[in-house]
Design a protein around this motif. Structure first.
Motif, short mmCIF file in Angstrom:
data_model
loop_
_atom_site.label_atom_id
_atom_site.label_comp_id
_atom_site.label_asym_id
_atom_site.label_seq_id
_atom_site.Cartn_x
_atom_site.Cartn_y
_atom_site.Cartn_z
N VAL A 1 5.74 -8.05 4.09
CA VAL A 1 5.86 -6.81 3.59
C VAL A 1 7.15 -6.26 2.68
CG1 VAL A 1 5.36 -4.19 3.82
CG2 VAL A 1 3.92 -5.69 5.07
N PRO A 2 8.30 -6.41 3.54
CA PRO A 2 9.61 -6.15 2.77
C PRO A 2 9.56 -6.89 1.52
CG PRO A 2 9.73 -6.10 5.08
CD PRO A 2 8.41 -6.93 4.97
N ALA A 3 9.40 -8.27 1.55
CA ALA A 3 9.40 -8.90 0.26
C ALA A 3 8.61 -8.32 -0.65
CB ALA A 3 9.19 -10.38 0.56
N LEU A 4 7.31 -8.09 -0.44
CA LEU A 4 6.47 -7.64 -1.57
C LEU A 4 6.90 -6.06 -2.18
CD1 LEU A 4 2.76 -7.78 0.38
CD2 LEU A 4 3.62 -9.05 -1.74
N ILE A 5 7.65 -5.35 -1.29
CA ILE A 5 8.54 -4.13 -1.79
C ILE A 5 9.70 -4.59 -2.72
CG2 ILE A 5 9.63 -2.18 -1.21
CD1 ILE A 5 8.16 -2.02 1.59
N TYR A 6 10.23 -5.68 -2.36
CA TYR A 6 11.56 -6.03 -2.93
C TYR A 6 11.30 -6.60 -4.35
CZ TYR A 6 15.92 -8.25 -3.87
OH TYR A 6 17.25 -8.68 -4.61
N TYR A 7 10.40 -7.47 -4.15
CA TYR A 7 9.90 -8.14 -5.68
C TYR A 7 9.07 -7.10 -6.59
CZ TYR A 7 11.24 -12.59 -3.43
OH TYR A 7 12.09 -13.58 -3.07
#
Length: 253
Positions: free
Chosen positions: A62-68
């Motif tokens: 989930v954090p990666a989805l937000i970051y990208y």
């Protein structure tokens, strides 16, 4: 009145009416057992929803989805693209709740970083999540419906497609038009930078953390059984949390 109270009262009336029609109490219990037995797999799916949400947050998915998303999504096309992404995620995971709790959280963060009002972003997330949920063979509601009325999953999805797809197209057009009002000048760069820096400090941001989402989507497209598929997606999240994010095993458990 609370819905549970209403349901209990309704069930009591039905039981009394059935007794008046000549059905014994034991027969009524047997009638109740059949739909309850059919719903057990759905209850297991509900358990895995919580596991997937937790494991995908720990793993950094989930954090990666937000970051990208913060780095590559343009505010003009954020709403229609987000609608499609939420639909695909819900289709792969098979749960609207799970999508809202994972990608939905990401979309809310991205939308806030771009200056898009939260109610609009929430409407987009919910619309995509429920569409994918209706069309997914892994969906708890879809499995419960097919088990209850005793029809095949493909037949159920074809029937839902006739009403859900036109609604999706209308929503896509509407969010595209709304998104045009968030062109140049709406991005709050400071907010985006704060989000990105905080995520990088808290999690290891790596494309490999998106693996659980990709694998679960592939399993869904291959008509893999829902419960084992969700178990695999959860296990991948746990493994990534331990190996990539270095979260202690006890904390993951």
């Amino acid at each position: 009145y609370d819905m549970h109270v209403v349901l209990l009262i309704t069930m009591a009336i039905v039981c009394l009416t059935s007794g008046w029609l000549g059905y014994s109490f034991d027969e009524q219990i047997e009638f109740m057992k059949k739909p309850l037995a059919a719903s057990v797999p759905t209850l297991i799916l509900f358990l895995f929803i919580g596991i997937i949400i937790a494991s995908w947050i720990f793993s950094g998915t989930v954090p990666a989805l937000i970051y990208y998303g913060l780095r590559y999504i343009n505010p003009t096309f954020f709403l229609p693209i987000g609608l499609i992404l939420c639909s695909l995620t819900s289709l792969s995971v098979g749960t609207s709740w799970g999508t809202v709790g994972t990608l939905g959280v990401a979309m809310m963060g991205i939308g806030q970083g771009m200056g898009i009002p939260a109610p609009i972003t929430a409407g987009m997330v919910i619309s995509g999540a429920f569409f994918g949920d209706k069309m997914s063979p892994m969906s708890d509601t879809a499995n419960l419906s097919t088990a209850t009325v005793r029809v095949s999953m493909p037949r159920h999805i074809r029937a839902m497609w006739q009403t859900a797809f036109p609604a999706f197209v209308i929503s896509l057009i509407a969010f595209t038009i709304i998104g045009l009002s968030f062109k140049s000048g709406t991005i709050v760069n400071e907010n985006i930078q704060i989000f990105s820096d905080t995520l990088k400090e808290t999690f290891v941001i790596n494309p490999i953390t998106l693996l659980p989402l990709v694998v679960l989507f592939a399993l869904n497209m291959a008509n893999f059984p829902a419960i084992p598929g969700m178990a695999i997606g959860s296990l991948l999240g746990v493994l990534l949390a331990i190996t990539i994010q270095r979260v202690p095993l006890g904390e993951v458990v």
